[in-house]
Design an enzyme around this catalytic site. Structure first.
Site, mmCIF file in Angstrom:
data_model
loop_
_atom_site.group_PDB
_atom_site.id
_atom_site.type_symbol
_atom_site.label_atom_id
_atom_site.label_comp_id
_atom_site.label_asym_id
_atom_site.label_seq_id
_atom_site.Cartn_x
_atom_site.Cartn_y
_atom_site.Cartn_z
ATOM 1 N N SER A 125 2.380 -8.628 1.664
ATOM 2 C CA SER A 125 2.639 -8.692 0.226
ATOM 3 C C SER A 125 4.037 -9.217 -0.043
ATOM 4 C CB SER A 125 2.491 -7.280 -0.366
ATOM 5 O OG SER A 125 2.990 -7.227 -1.680
ATOM 6 N N TYR A 150 4.464 2.416 0.239
ATOM 7 C CA TYR A 150 3.460 1.349 0.354
ATOM 8 C C TYR A 150 4.118 0.071 0.856
ATOM 9 C CZ TYR A 150 0.639 -2.631 -0.750
ATOM 10 O OH TYR A 150 -0.032 -3.833 -0.655
ATOM 11 N N LYS A 154 3.793 -2.275 4.627
ATOM 12 C CA LYS A 154 3.563 -3.715 4.799
ATOM 13 C C LYS A 154 4.630 -4.306 5.713
ATOM 14 C CE LYS A 154 -0.212 -3.871 2.696
ATOM 15 N NZ LYS A 154 -1.447 -4.121 3.464
HETATM 16 P P1 NAD Z 1 -8.945 -2.797 -2.312
HETATM 17 O O1 NAD Z 1 -8.559 -1.363 -2.418
HETATM 18 O O2 NAD Z 1 -9.813 -3.397 -3.328
HETATM 19 O O3 NAD Z 1 -9.627 -3.066 -0.895
HETATM 20 C C1 NAD Z 1 -9.290 -2.318 0.247
HETATM 21 C C2 NAD Z 1 -10.593 -1.898 0.912
HETATM 22 O O4 NAD Z 1 -10.311 -1.199 2.109
HETATM 23 C C3 NAD Z 1 -11.434 -0.960 0.021
HETATM 24 O O5 NAD Z 1 -12.750 -1.442 -0.040
HETATM 25 C C4 NAD Z 1 -11.365 0.385 0.737
HETATM 26 O O6 NAD Z 1 -12.565 1.124 0.586
HETATM 27 C C5 NAD Z 1 -11.140 -0.056 2.188
HETATM 28 N N1 NAD Z 1 -10.422 0.934 3.013
HETATM 29 C C6 NAD Z 1 -9.255 1.552 2.710
HETATM 30 N N2 NAD Z 1 -8.913 2.392 3.720
HETATM 31 C C7 NAD Z 1 -9.866 2.265 4.683
HETATM 32 C C8 NAD Z 1 -10.095 2.866 5.938
HETATM 33 N N3 NAD Z 1 -9.271 3.798 6.423
HETATM 34 N N4 NAD Z 1 -11.201 2.507 6.645
HETATM 35 C C9 NAD Z 1 -12.062 1.592 6.156
HETATM 36 N N5 NAD Z 1 -11.920 0.995 4.964
HETATM 37 C C10 NAD Z 1 -10.833 1.331 4.236
HETATM 38 O O7 NAD Z 1 -7.575 -3.605 -2.192
HETATM 39 P P2 NAD Z 1 -7.309 -5.171 -2.327
HETATM 40 O O8 NAD Z 1 -6.636 -5.398 -3.638
HETATM 41 O O9 NAD Z 1 -8.521 -5.932 -1.960
HETATM 42 O O10 NAD Z 1 -6.195 -5.376 -1.201
HETATM 43 C C11 NAD Z 1 -6.585 -5.722 0.116
HETATM 44 C C12 NAD Z 1 -5.338 -5.783 0.967
HETATM 45 O O11 NAD Z 1 -4.400 -6.681 0.376
HETATM 46 C C13 NAD Z 1 -4.603 -4.448 1.095
HETATM 47 O O12 NAD Z 1 -4.090 -4.339 2.410
HETATM 48 C C14 NAD Z 1 -3.456 -4.570 0.097
HETATM 49 O O13 NAD Z 1 -2.342 -3.792 0.482
HETATM 50 C C15 NAD Z 1 -3.146 -6.043 0.192
HETATM 51 N N6 NAD Z 1 -2.513 -6.584 -1.010
HETATM 52 C C16 NAD Z 1 -3.130 -6.441 -2.221
HETATM 53 C C17 NAD Z 1 -2.514 -6.966 -3.364
HETATM 54 C C18 NAD Z 1 -3.139 -6.803 -4.716
HETATM 55 O O14 NAD Z 1 -2.440 -7.013 -5.732
HETATM 56 N N7 NAD Z 1 -4.403 -6.454 -4.808
HETATM 57 C C19 NAD Z 1 -1.304 -7.641 -3.262
HETATM 58 C C20 NAD Z 1 -0.704 -7.765 -1.999
HETATM 59 C C21 NAD Z 1 -1.336 -7.240 -0.866
HETATM 60 C C1 WQD Z 2 2.756 -7.169 -13.110
HETATM 61 C C2 WQD Z 2 3.724 -7.189 -14.268
HETATM 62 C C3 WQD Z 2 4.629 -5.037 -14.810
HETATM 63 C C4 WQD Z 2 0.915 -3.198 -16.104
HETATM 64 C C5 WQD Z 2 1.910 -4.715 -7.758
HETATM 65 C C6 WQD Z 2 2.399 -4.081 -6.485
HETATM 66 C C7 WQD Z 2 2.332 -5.097 -5.368
HETATM 67 C C8 WQD Z 2 0.950 -5.694 -5.281
HETATM 68 C C9 WQD Z 2 0.559 -6.298 -6.594
HETATM 69 C C10 WQD Z 2 -0.283 -4.487 -3.620
HETATM 70 C C11 WQD Z 2 4.934 -6.308 -14.039
HETATM 71 C C12 WQD Z 2 3.787 -5.566 -15.954
HETATM 72 C C13 WQD Z 2 1.848 -4.093 -15.626
HETATM 73 C C14 WQD Z 2 0.978 -2.774 -17.452
HETATM 74 C C15 WQD Z 2 2.893 -4.193 -17.772
HETATM 75 N N1 WQD Z 2 -0.015 -4.716 -4.900
HETATM 76 N N2 WQD Z 2 2.806 -4.583 -16.451
HETATM 77 N N3 WQD Z 2 1.962 -3.300 -18.249
HETATM 78 O O1 WQD Z 2 3.953 -4.730 -10.070
HETATM 79 O O2 WQD Z 2 3.974 -7.246 -9.678
HETATM 80 O O3 WQD Z 2 2.771 -5.767 -8.091
HETATM 81 O O4 WQD Z 2 0.611 -5.244 -7.581
HETATM 82 O O5 WQD Z 2 0.153 -5.012 -2.671
HETATM 83 O O6 WQD Z 2 2.675 -4.445 -4.155
HETATM 84 O O7 WQD Z 2 3.742 -3.710 -6.672
HETATM 85 O O8 WQD Z 2 1.853 -6.129 -10.371
HETATM 86 O O9 WQD Z 2 0.104 -6.095 -12.083
HETATM 87 O O10 WQD Z 2 1.354 -3.937 -11.582
HETATM 88 O O11 WQD Z 2 2.503 -5.795 -12.808
HETATM 89 O O12 WQD Z 2 3.788 -4.641 -18.501
HETATM 90 O O13 WQD Z 2 0.153 -1.953 -17.929
HETATM 91 O O14 WQD Z 2 3.064 -6.653 -15.427
HETATM 92 O O15 WQD Z 2 5.804 -4.395 -15.298
HETATM 93 O O16 WQD Z 2 6.057 -6.938 -14.627
HETATM 94 P P1 WQD Z 2 3.260 -5.955 -9.607
HETATM 95 P P2 WQD Z 2 1.372 -5.425 -11.719
#
Ligand code: NAD
Ligand code: WQD
Length: 339
Positions: A125, A150, A154
């Site tokens: 991330s 969290y 990462k």
């Molecule tokens: P998500 O929660 O939708 O998907 C994660 C999946 O993993 C879920 O289906 C959950 O059931 C499964 N899971 C969790 N723990 C598990 C375990 N112990 N065993 C088996 N399955 C398990 O999340 P996402 O948004 O698809 O994110 C996927 C990956 O990308 C994560 O590693 C997250 O940290 C990373 N990521 C997400 C974002 C974002 O904004 N969504 C941004 C950056 C990084």
């Molecule tokens: C985006 C912008 C908020 C909600 C997070 C995690 C990051 C990754 C992606 C997992 C920010 C603003 C949000 C609301 C708002 N997840 N906001 N009102 O914070 O950039 O990243 O999700 O890996 O690790 O930190 O994404 O969508 O939460 O926020 O004003 O109700 O929207 O302040 O500026 P963020 P976000």
């Protein structure tokens, strides 16, 4: 040859499974359904007409992970999405995050390191950069002190992989995602936030649907053009396609190092108000919102320098912010029809 997709029923994983199947890969999904539903399998099949293999396994169960690799001895690559990802929850319950996001990675790597050749793509991330000093952010930007457990998982995940590849035949790609949004254009799969959405776009779509009263904009006193924070919002399908390209790079031995890191974003920053106005344009709806104080831990600005992904990985995001928001809105309307 099979590709193991952990967390493959989740938001990004499910979209990646679709793109893998579109490219002819045979996929084995492992998911414990802690943040997804088995119904997603049907959504994937509806799109690709192929039902992926599915194992309902908790990757925190080391024995189950060992048995998984004994069952599927022809796993050519792993895409590791499975993790817990709620920043706020990680602050309240750090051990849940260290167990779920670190132990699972260690158990996977223990199985991979005993194979003659193995490949892993890790979901990292842009959070590892904290508030980067320079925009757009390159992969050489320093990894900063994590602002949450969290984010620390990462950073630790990247470090663990970097250490293990040095003493094994594992090759790895670390993909640092910026802000994934939207849903598959078919609206058969999408983001399923449980409870009150923490992320901006699902909160916007639920507000537009009348599920939430109004959006709180967390701060308009940032040093940005309109005072609201700036992020790099990338269509989840574009993000999914980056995983396929990265996997093909590893399988074809085109990687130039045992660990390669790529920023996966659009290269364009959008403020919260710009996202709101873009959503109003694509939905034709006025979005009720109010400006409130900043959210603890939020940074001002983050958007990717995508030169390395474009030139080395040969990947580029194609969808616009409006297209991504339109897909999110179409998905929100679809899932509410089902309710
Ligand atoms: P998500 O929660 O939708 O998907 C994660 C999946 O993993 C879920 O289906 C959950 O059931 C499964 N899971 C969790 N723990 C598990 C375990 N112990 N065993 C088996 N399955 C398990 O999340 P996402 O948004 O698809 O994110 C996927 C990956 O990308 C994560 O590693 C997250 O940290 C990373 N990521 C997400 C974002 C974002 O904004 N969504 C941004 C950056 C990084
Ligand atoms: C985006 C912008 C908020 C909600 C997070 C995690 C990051 C990754 C992606 C997992 C920010 C603003 C949000 C609301 C708002 N997840 N906001 N009102 O914070 O950039 O990243 O999700 O890996 O690790 O930190 O994404 O969508 O939460 O926020 O004003 O109700 O929207 O302040 O500026 P963020 P976000």
């Amino acid at each position: 040859m099979k590709i193991l997709v952990t967390g493959g029923l989740g938001f990004i994983g499910s979209h990646t499974v679709v793109e893998l199947q579109n490219e002819g890969f045979e996929v084995v999904i492992v998911d414990n359904l802690s943040n997804s539903s088995k119904d997603v399998l049907g959504g994937i099949e509806c799109i690709t007409k192929r039902k992926p293999l599915f194992e309902n396994i908790d990757l925190r169960d080391k024995k189950a992970v060992q048995e998984l690799f004994a069952t599927y001895s022809d796993i050519a690559g792993v895409i590791h999405f499975a993790a817990s990802k709620a920043v706020g929850e990680s602050v309240e319950n750090p051990l849940l995050y260290y167990e779920n996001n670190i132990n699972t990675l260690v158990y996977l790597l223990q199985e991979l390191q005993s194979k003659p050749k193995a490949n892993i793509i890790f979901s990292s991330s842009c959070t590892v950069y904290g508030q980067a000093e320079e925009m757009p952010i390159t992969e050489n930007a320093p990894v900063q002190q994590a602002m949450s457990p969290y984010g620390n998982t990462k950073q630790m995940g990247e470090e663990i992989i970097t250490d293990v590849v040095k003493v094994s035949d594992i090759n790895a790609v670390l993909l640092r995602y910026f802000n994934p949004i939207g849903s598959h254009p078919s609206a058969e799969i999408g983001e399923l936030p449980l409870g009150v959405p923490q992320n901006l776009v699902p909160f916007i779509t639920q507000t537009a649907m009348g599920i939430r009263k109004e959006l709180s904009v967390y701060g308009d006193d940032y040093p940005t053009a309109d005072g609201t924070a700036v992020r790099d919002y990338i269509h989840v399908v574009d993000l999914a396609k980056a995983h396929v390209v990265a996997l093909q790079r590893l399988l074809q031995n085109k990687n130039e190092a045992k660990v390669e890191t790529f920023n996966i974003g659009t290269g364009t920053g959008s403020s919260v108000l710009e996202v709101i106005h873009a959503f109003e344009k694509v939905s034709g709806q006025k979005l009720p919102y109010k400006i409130v104080g900043r959210r603890e831990g939020d940074i001002t600005e983050a958007y990717a320098n995508t030169d390395k992904a474009n030139t080395v990985l040969g990947w580029q995001a194609k969808s616009t912010l409006e297209e991504a928001l339109a897909s999110a809105w179409k998905w929100e309307q679809k899932i509410r029809e089902k309710k």
